[in-house]
Write an enzyme that holds these catalytic residues in place. Sequence first.
Site, PDB file in Angstrom:
ATOM      1  N   HIS A 139       0.704  -1.245  -0.038  1.00 16.56           N
ATOM      2  CA  HIS A 139       0.064   0.086  -0.080  1.00 16.56           C
ATOM      3  C   HIS A 139       0.954   1.197   0.081  1.00 16.56           C
ATOM      4  O   HIS A 139       2.111   1.238   0.471  1.00 16.56           O
ATOM      5  CB  HIS A 139      -0.902  -0.053   1.350  1.00 16.56           C
ATOM      6  CG  HIS A 139      -0.239   0.186   2.636  1.00 16.56           C
ATOM      7  ND1 HIS A 139       0.113   1.356   3.369  1.00 16.56           N
ATOM      8  CD2 HIS A 139       0.348  -0.878   3.161  1.00 16.56           C
ATOM      9  CE1 HIS A 139       0.936   1.164   4.196  1.00 16.56           C
ATOM     10  NE2 HIS A 139       0.933  -0.328   4.281  1.00 16.56           N
ATOM     11  N   ASP A 140       0.331   2.294  -0.539  1.00 18.78           N
ATOM     12  CA  ASP A 140       0.849   3.663  -0.450  1.00 18.78           C
ATOM     13  C   ASP A 140       2.362   3.539  -0.978  1.00 18.78           C
ATOM     14  O   ASP A 140       3.389   4.188  -0.516  1.00 18.78           O
ATOM     15  CB  ASP A 140       0.713   4.284   0.954  1.00 18.78           C
ATOM     16  CG  ASP A 140      -0.561   4.172   1.467  1.00 18.78           C
ATOM     17  OD1 ASP A 140      -1.292   5.259   0.818  1.00 18.78           O
ATOM     18  OD2 ASP A 140      -0.830   3.484   2.068  1.00 18.78           O
TER      19      ASP A 140
END
Length: 211
Positions: A139-140
Amino acid sequence: MQKPFYLFGAGGLGKEYYHYIFQTFDFERNYVFKGFLDDVATGQGFRNHPIFKSEEVVFSGECAMLFAVGSPKVKRVLDERLTGRSIEFPSLVHPRAMLVDLNGITIGQGTAVCPGSILTTEIVIGLHVLINLNCTVGHDVQIGDYSSLMPGVHISGQVRIGREVMIGTGAVVLNGITIGDGATVGAGAVVNKDVPEGTTVVGVPARPLQR
């Protein structure tokens, strides 16, 4: 109308991409494969398709292309050489790659996501990036233009990867790490600290390569 389609690179990655393109983005309805471009090899290439010297191909009209090249620097140079041409660079996401959050992943033109790779959510990937076989991207994560992740690379969450970064086969990048532009991560390395721009790191844990 079908666009002429070329793979720039007649080596091993070109052979793999040749199969991927026919399994992705409804290829035969939108494109017609014309052959490979290469700055070294010429003649007959994979499956007897022609290999053209790049300067021999006159792009008098629109065409489409992917850079079947692992080297980040070479991809950047090719992109600069072709600036101003009427060339489409489709992104290639193989059907056996998994994008967990289709609305939360941005993929730039000319980027390839190969079979077995898994991308989760809130990911931004730049232009002409290679995410090779069986990689994971958490994620991210941000991945800059022209970077390449070789097979089996694992990127944890909240990682920032700059432009023209090469990450070798089986490397692991831990959560929150930043890898600067032009850096190289050796095969099998475990990156637990930020990597400065232009630095090569190797080993477990990864340390700058002593020259």
